[in-house]
Design a protein around this motif. Structure first.
Motif, short mmCIF file in Angstrom:
data_model
loop_
_atom_site.label_atom_id
_atom_site.label_comp_id
_atom_site.label_asym_id
_atom_site.label_seq_id
_atom_site.Cartn_x
_atom_site.Cartn_y
_atom_site.Cartn_z
N LEU A 24 0.81 -1.22 0.00
CA LEU A 24 0.00 0.00 0.00
C LEU A 24 0.84 1.27 0.00
CD1 LEU A 24 -2.38 -1.06 2.94
CD2 LEU A 24 -2.81 -1.38 0.49
N TYR A 87 -3.49 0.89 -3.53
CA TYR A 87 -2.61 -0.23 -3.84
C TYR A 87 -1.44 0.32 -4.66
CZ TYR A 87 -6.45 -3.37 -2.58
OH TYR A 87 -7.45 -4.04 -1.91
N VAL A 125 -6.37 -5.24 4.47
CA VAL A 125 -5.94 -3.86 4.19
C VAL A 125 -6.02 -2.98 5.45
CG1 VAL A 125 -6.47 -1.76 2.89
CG2 VAL A 125 -6.54 -3.98 1.74
#
Ligand SMILES: CC(C)(COP(=O)(O)OP(=O)(O)OC[C@H]1O[C@@H](n2cnc3c(N)ncnc32)[C@H](O)[C@@H]1OP(=O)(O)O)[C@@H](O)C(=O)NCCC(=O)NCCS
Length: 210
Positions: A24, A87, A125
């Motif tokens: 990320l 991303y 995430v």
């Protein structure tokens, strides 16, 4: 408790540089993030609206613009730090938000919060992004303690707190009104010393870039 008096020294502020994890990029919002943010919110409103007061059914461009403006000024004033999560291999796609803000500068206490786009949940995430924001909170903002408030029943968010090693400290009765209903929230905390001890585990889990 008496009103706190100034004692000198203050916690740090943040540069606008991107922060990275293995998967990320997290960076401050810009005005041109509007469309990506509106898309992500629109795709997620039915999930977000269960827990987050701002995520009403009519949420749209105007609300997102108000948020973006406030986010840019809050960062500039050192009041709060919102990050857009992207991303690395898909930088135009808004995956979610993670934020850190001060509760008490004097006591060096802050709070973190997050939401992840519905299509991207269940992939780790939130945990990865929050692990990185804890590094920001303790290493850059020089906080001593970080808290998370989680609505009772939000099991996914509780799992994020558990995986990161937060301790559930208590219950805040009717802390926040969501869809006209006052909701109890649990409060979770992590101390700087605990974060320093856990950091190698975060790296082993693959949440932090070595
Ligand atoms: C809660 C939220 C942030 C989680 O994001 P995420 O990226 O899916 O989180 P992660 O994948 O890092 O971890 C989620 C964990 O919760 C678990 N989980 C998710 N929903 C669950 C549920 N209903 N019951 C039990 N566990 C659940 C997942 O299995 C995972 O745990 P695991 O790794 O042990 O399998 C996301 O669902 C979200 O944005 N929800 C709406 C907004 C919100 O609640 N924000 C937080 C406010 S405090």
């Amino acid at each position: 408790m008496p009103r706190p008096q100034p004692t000198g020294g203050s916690p740090g502020t943040l540069t606008g540089a991107s922060r990275f994890t293995p998967r990320l990029e997290m960076r401050p919002f810009r005005r041109r993030d509007l469309d990506a943010l509106v898309d992500a919110a629109a795709d997620s409103l039915s999930d977000l609206s269960k827990w987050l007061p701002w995520a009403h059914s009519g949420y749209g461009r105007r609300d997102a613009l108000v948020f973006l403006r406030d986010s840019v000024s809050a960062w500039g004033e050192g009041r709060a730090f919102d990050f857009t999560i992207r991303y690395l291999d898909r930088p135009g796609f808004h995956v979610g938000n993670v934020s850190a803000w001060f509760i008490s500068r004097q006591s060096r206490v802050g709070e973190v919060g997050y939401w992840i786009r519905s299509s991207e949940t269940g992939k780790g995430v939130a945990t990865e992004a929050t692990a990185r924001i804890l590094a920001v909170a303790f290493d850059e903002l020089r906080l001593h303690r970080v808290v998370l408030r989680i609505a009772v029943g939000n099991r996914g968010s509780e799992r994020v707190a558990e995986k990161l090693g937060f301790t559930r400290e208590g219950l805040l009765r009717q802390e926040l009104q969501v869809n006209g209903v006052w909701m109890d929230h649990s409060i979770w905390g992590i101390l700087e010393e605990e974060y320093r001890n856990l950091r190698p585990e975060y790296a082993d889990e693959g949440w932090l870039t070595a």
